[in-house]
Design a protein around this motif. Structure first.
Motif, mmCIF file in Angstrom:
data_model
loop_
_atom_site.group_PDB
_atom_site.id
_atom_site.type_symbol
_atom_site.label_atom_id
_atom_site.label_comp_id
_atom_site.label_asym_id
_atom_site.label_seq_id
_atom_site.Cartn_x
_atom_site.Cartn_y
_atom_site.Cartn_z
ATOM 1 N N LEU A 89 0.564 -1.194 0.076
ATOM 2 C CA LEU A 89 -0.015 0.273 -0.067
ATOM 3 C C LEU A 89 0.812 1.361 0.120
ATOM 4 C CD1 LEU A 89 -3.005 -1.271 2.353
ATOM 5 C CD2 LEU A 89 -2.737 -0.767 0.055
ATOM 6 N N TYR A 90 1.882 1.195 0.983
ATOM 7 C CA TYR A 90 3.171 2.323 0.686
ATOM 8 C C TYR A 90 3.806 2.434 -1.111
ATOM 9 C CZ TYR A 90 7.304 4.809 1.161
ATOM 10 O OH TYR A 90 8.440 5.539 0.636
ATOM 11 N N LEU A 91 4.264 1.801 -1.985
ATOM 12 C CA LEU A 91 4.892 1.306 -2.548
ATOM 13 C C LEU A 91 3.613 2.219 -3.853
ATOM 14 C CD1 LEU A 91 6.067 -1.866 -3.185
ATOM 15 C CD2 LEU A 91 7.119 0.690 -2.799
ATOM 16 N N ARG A 92 2.063 1.657 -3.166
ATOM 17 C CA ARG A 92 1.155 2.026 -4.284
ATOM 18 C C ARG A 92 1.070 4.171 -4.196
ATOM 19 N NH1 ARG A 92 -5.202 0.118 -3.304
ATOM 20 N NH2 ARG A 92 -4.180 -1.439 -5.711
ATOM 21 N N ARG A 93 1.088 3.805 -2.708
ATOM 22 C CA ARG A 93 1.066 5.363 -2.702
ATOM 23 C C ARG A 93 2.124 5.969 -3.369
ATOM 24 N NH1 ARG A 93 -0.533 3.858 1.778
ATOM 25 N NH2 ARG A 93 1.032 4.311 2.997
ATOM 26 N N MET A 94 3.491 5.588 -3.124
ATOM 27 C CA MET A 94 4.716 6.236 -3.530
ATOM 28 C C MET A 94 5.036 5.661 -5.278
ATOM 29 S SD MET A 94 5.080 8.111 -0.831
ATOM 30 C CE MET A 94 6.669 8.483 -1.208
ATOM 31 N N VAL A 95 4.893 4.847 -5.986
ATOM 32 C CA VAL A 95 5.374 4.675 -7.111
ATOM 33 C C VAL A 95 4.867 5.329 -8.394
ATOM 34 C CG1 VAL A 95 6.191 2.674 -8.449
ATOM 35 C CG2 VAL A 95 6.277 3.029 -6.722
ATOM 36 N N ARG A 96 5.190 6.194 -8.796
ATOM 37 C CA ARG A 96 4.634 6.473 -10.100
ATOM 38 C C ARG A 96 5.327 5.610 -11.597
ATOM 39 N NH1 ARG A 96 2.363 11.172 -8.361
ATOM 40 N NH2 ARG A 96 3.295 12.616 -7.025
ATOM 41 N N GLY A 97 4.314 5.320 -12.210
ATOM 42 C CA GLY A 97 4.180 4.053 -13.379
ATOM 43 C C GLY A 97 3.556 3.977 -13.369
ATOM 44 N N PRO A 98 4.234 2.209 -13.235
ATOM 45 C CA PRO A 98 3.071 1.081 -13.294
ATOM 46 C C PRO A 98 2.796 1.016 -12.016
ATOM 47 C CG PRO A 98 5.239 0.317 -14.901
ATOM 48 C CD PRO A 98 5.105 1.881 -14.218
ATOM 49 N N ARG A 99 1.612 0.213 -12.210
ATOM 50 C CA ARG A 99 0.753 0.094 -10.631
ATOM 51 C C ARG A 99 1.390 -1.307 -10.270
ATOM 52 N NH1 ARG A 99 -1.645 4.591 -8.104
ATOM 53 N NH2 ARG A 99 -2.969 3.249 -7.393
ATOM 54 N N VAL A 100 1.737 -1.610 -8.381
ATOM 55 C CA VAL A 100 1.469 -2.034 -7.811
ATOM 56 C C VAL A 100 0.209 -3.254 -8.068
ATOM 57 C CG1 VAL A 100 1.568 -3.154 -5.235
ATOM 58 C CG2 VAL A 100 3.238 -1.199 -5.784
ATOM 59 N N LYS A 103 -4.312 -7.037 -7.468
ATOM 60 C CA LYS A 103 -4.703 -8.899 -7.243
ATOM 61 C C LYS A 103 -3.712 -9.334 -5.888
ATOM 62 C CE LYS A 103 -6.748 -12.837 -8.137
ATOM 63 N NZ LYS A 103 -7.857 -12.708 -7.449
ATOM 64 N N THR A 104 -2.346 -8.630 -5.592
ATOM 65 C CA THR A 104 -1.588 -9.505 -4.863
ATOM 66 C C THR A 104 -2.367 -8.595 -3.573
ATOM 67 O OG1 THR A 104 0.190 -9.479 -5.891
ATOM 68 C CG2 THR A 104 0.175 -9.583 -3.342
ATOM 69 N N ILE A 105 -2.812 -6.854 -3.827
ATOM 70 C CA ILE A 105 -3.369 -6.654 -2.688
ATOM 71 C C ILE A 105 -4.605 -7.146 -2.331
ATOM 72 C CG2 ILE A 105 -3.785 -4.157 -2.429
ATOM 73 C CD1 ILE A 105 -1.621 -2.616 -3.289
ATOM 74 N N GLU A 106 -5.553 -7.717 -3.303
ATOM 75 C CA GLU A 106 -6.746 -7.651 -2.739
ATOM 76 C C GLU A 106 -6.792 -9.279 -2.113
ATOM 77 O OE1 GLU A 106 -8.500 -7.903 -6.541
ATOM 78 O OE2 GLU A 106 -8.563 -6.010 -6.903
ATOM 79 N N LEU A 107 -6.141 -10.424 -2.422
ATOM 80 C CA LEU A 107 -5.264 -11.631 -2.111
ATOM 81 C C LEU A 107 -4.490 -11.330 -0.762
ATOM 82 C CD1 LEU A 107 -3.559 -13.801 -5.102
ATOM 83 C CD2 LEU A 107 -6.031 -13.720 -3.641
#
Length: 120
Positions: A89-100, A103-107
């Motif tokens: 979730l931290y990476l999703r907020r910080m990374v620009r470009g290809p999304r984290v 599916k992994t987060i949902e699992l």
């Protein structure tokens, strides 16, 4: 998110002659049959006899032993899933470009809900 209500870890799988128990690592019992009252998981094996019906040994099937190890790892697995989810979730907020990976987060979220009994 609900506060977990299970017995705090760490847990241990105790496999002895004829039975398997999973219980908090800070507990000990001389005879696992007596542990069945307070064990998280308890399973008796079965007797193996010779062709004349005489007792040879106790046997606990491999699947039961494997299940006990998996159950004993549950607190550690829950903690690892929480840490991985927090990091993703931290990476999703910080990374620009290809999304984290959503599916992994949902699992991870589904596994944590199931462990808390929220996914019934």
């Amino acid at each position: 998110m609900a506060e977990p209500k299970w017995t705090p870890g760490p847990w241990k799988a105790d496999i002895r002659v004829g039975c398997v128990a999973v219980y908090p690592a800070d507990r000990h019992h001389e005879c696992l049959a007596g542990a069945s009252e307070w064990a998280i998981h308890y399973k008796n094996g079965h007797e193996i006899t010779d062709e004349n019906g005489r007792f040879v040994r106790w046997e606990v099937p491999d699947e039961i032993v494997a299940n006990a190890h998996l159950i004993a790892a549950a607190p550690d697995l829950y903690e690892a899933c929480e840490a991985a989810l927090e990091h993703l979730l931290y990476l999703r907020r910080m990374v620009r470009g290809p999304r984290v990976s959503d599916k992994t987060i949902e699992l991870l979220e589904a596994a944590l809900r199931k462990a808390r009994g929220e996914d019934t």
